[in-house]
Design an enzyme around this catalytic site. Structure first.
Site, PDB file in Angstrom:
ATOM      1  N   TYR A 123       0.799  -1.224   0.000  1.00 62.57           N
ATOM      2  CA  TYR A 123       0.000   0.000   0.000  1.00 62.57           C
ATOM      3  C   TYR A 123       0.837   1.282   0.000  1.00 62.57           C
ATOM      4  CZ  TYR A 123      -4.207  -2.817   0.998  1.00 62.57           C
ATOM      5  OH  TYR A 123      -5.251  -3.713   0.949  1.00 62.57           O
ATOM      6  N   LYS A 175       3.671 -14.836   4.187  1.00 66.82           N
ATOM      7  CA  LYS A 175       3.737 -15.661   2.973  1.00 66.82           C
ATOM      8  C   LYS A 175       5.214 -15.838   2.634  1.00 66.82           C
ATOM      9  CE  LYS A 175       1.675 -17.796  -0.497  1.00 66.82           C
ATOM     10  NZ  LYS A 175       0.796 -18.969  -0.354  1.00 66.82           N
ATOM     11  N   ASP A 209      -2.637 -18.150   3.534  1.00 64.73           N
ATOM     12  CA  ASP A 209      -3.768 -18.900   2.958  1.00 64.73           C
ATOM     13  C   ASP A 209      -4.326 -19.904   3.961  1.00 64.73           C
ATOM     14  OD1 ASP A 209      -1.160 -19.570   2.397  1.00 64.73           O
ATOM     15  OD2 ASP A 209      -1.550 -20.583   0.510  1.00 64.73           O
ATOM     16  N   ASP A 233      -5.708  -6.190   5.950  1.00 65.95           N
ATOM     17  CA  ASP A 233      -6.920  -5.566   5.409  1.00 65.95           C
ATOM     18  C   ASP A 233      -7.943  -6.647   5.053  1.00 65.95           C
ATOM     19  OD1 ASP A 233      -8.585  -3.652   4.434  1.00 65.95           O
ATOM     20  OD2 ASP A 233      -7.389  -3.136   2.671  1.00 65.95           O
TER      21      ASP A 233
END
Ligand code: NAD
Length: 340
Positions: A123, A175, A209, A233
């Site tokens: 972001y 991740k 995930d 988010d």
């Protein structure tokens, strides 16, 4: 005299939820002088920019703001005023608690807190198109920026939050299996900070995930979660879904120089102006703001009134399966707060 607080009602349902939150906060008896400003699409229309200087200067002066949702165009158009506010005031910690008020589907006792890194990752706005041949948008590059300092301070914030709020565990979401640079800097730095809290707060790490799936099938295994900007988010909306939706999800953006309190939800254009929006999310953000101001008794009373209204008195807006409009729900809370 009272506290000075910047109020940004915002776009869409913003004016409805902000008016409601102001009434409920005032019913606690805590004196607040509101300094009201426009931002978002409304400010673009009126002042030609999404984040006018007077709004920024007001927050600089008060250090505290209650903010409604701000519209951000999808794809092109002006940059998000929300993201800009977080960057201007270095509001690096986004706290998003979700707690069951009314059992929703099979979820009966959800009590989770998302601590989301709020200023880095994908972001940061470092993105551009690359022209290939005669196609000016043949390739898009969006760069995620992760810094060691940014990781350290947000993970430490999550652990300090866990200590102060008597929580048992911090789960670091990542991740790092695929993102070999940013992901591994995030995870390795987090593990170093976690070692300082060994024996006091349990720690684990989980891949994003798997976390998304585990939140749905066995949410009780989690307590405090800490993750990077975009993962936080997305997961916090998923977590809001476990307690019945966005109508109950509050959020605090905290940094060294200021704190901005808001709902997790957006401008809800599909229901704006109809008097049916659930104002509880911004009201609960208002309770977090009262805690921040040191008015913890008033903050607790607001949370208790919201719980009583929804769970015991059955005064529920449409998103929670009820028929109460925004004003009826607000008036009920004001009555409960004035009574005790
Ligand atoms: P949204 O959160 O506005 O709405 C998603 C769905 O949830 C809609 O069906 C809406 O009616 C419903 N909903 C949301 N809040 C509700 C409430 N309090 N009571 C009852 N129902 C509620 O998300 P969106 O439609 O994806 O986004 C609309 C705009 O909001 C976009 O411009 C987006 O950029 C902006 N946005 C702003 C913020 C913010 O200011 N912090 C956050 C998210 C989205």
């Amino acid at each position: 005299m009272g506290y000075r607080v910047t109020l940004i009602p915002g776009d869409g349902v913003g004016s409805e939820v902000a008016a409601s939150a102001v009434k409920v906060i005032e019913a606690t008896g805590v004196a607040i002088r509101w300094d009201s400003h426009t931002a978002g699409a409304g400010a673009v229309e009126r002042r030609g920019q999404p984040l006018p200087d007077p709004a920024i200067e007001s927050i600089r002066g008060t250090g505290v703001a209650l903010k409604g949702p701000l519209e951000t165009p999808v794809g092109g158009g002006f940059r998000s005023a929300n993201v800009a506010l977080r960057q201007i005031f270095d509001l690096y910690a986004n706290i998003r608690p979700v707690r069951t008020i009314l059992p929703f589907r099979s979820y009966e006792a959800i009590d989770l807190v998302m601590i989301r890194e709020n200023t880095e990752g994908l972001y940061v706005g470092v993105e551009h198109f690359v022209k290939v041949g005669d196609d000016p948008r043949a390739v898009a590059e969006s760069i995620a920026v992760i810094t060691r300092t940014g990781c350290e301070r947000i993970v430490r914030f999550a652990f300090e939050y866990a200590v102060q709020h008597a929580r048992r565990k911090v789960t670091m979401v990542h991740k790092a299996n695929i993102l070999k640079t940013g992901g591994s800097l995030w995870l390795d730095t987090g593990r170093e900070i976690a070692a300082d809290y060994a024996g006091r707060i349990a720690f684990e790490d989980k891949i994003i995930d798997n976390t998304a799936m585990q939140l749905v099938i066995r949410p009780e295994q989690f307590d405090v979660l800490v993750t990077t900007n975009m993962f936080g988010d997305i997961l916090s909306d998923e977590m809001a879904g476990l307690v019945g939706g966005l109508g109950l999800a509050a959020s605090a953006n905290v940094g060294a120089g200021a704190a901005i309190f808001e709902a997790v939800h957006g401008t809800a254009p599909d229901i704006a102006g109809q008097g049916v929006v659930n104002p509880a999310a911004l009201i609960l953000a208002g309770a977090m703001m009262l805690d921040h101001l040191g008015e913890t008794d008033a903050g607790c009373r607001v949370r208790e009134a919201v719980t009583k209204a929804i769970r015991d008195d059955g005064v529920r807006t449409r998103d929670l399966g009820g028929t109460a409009g925004t004003s009826e729900f607000t008036a009920h809370l004001v009555k409960l707060l004035r009574r005790n």
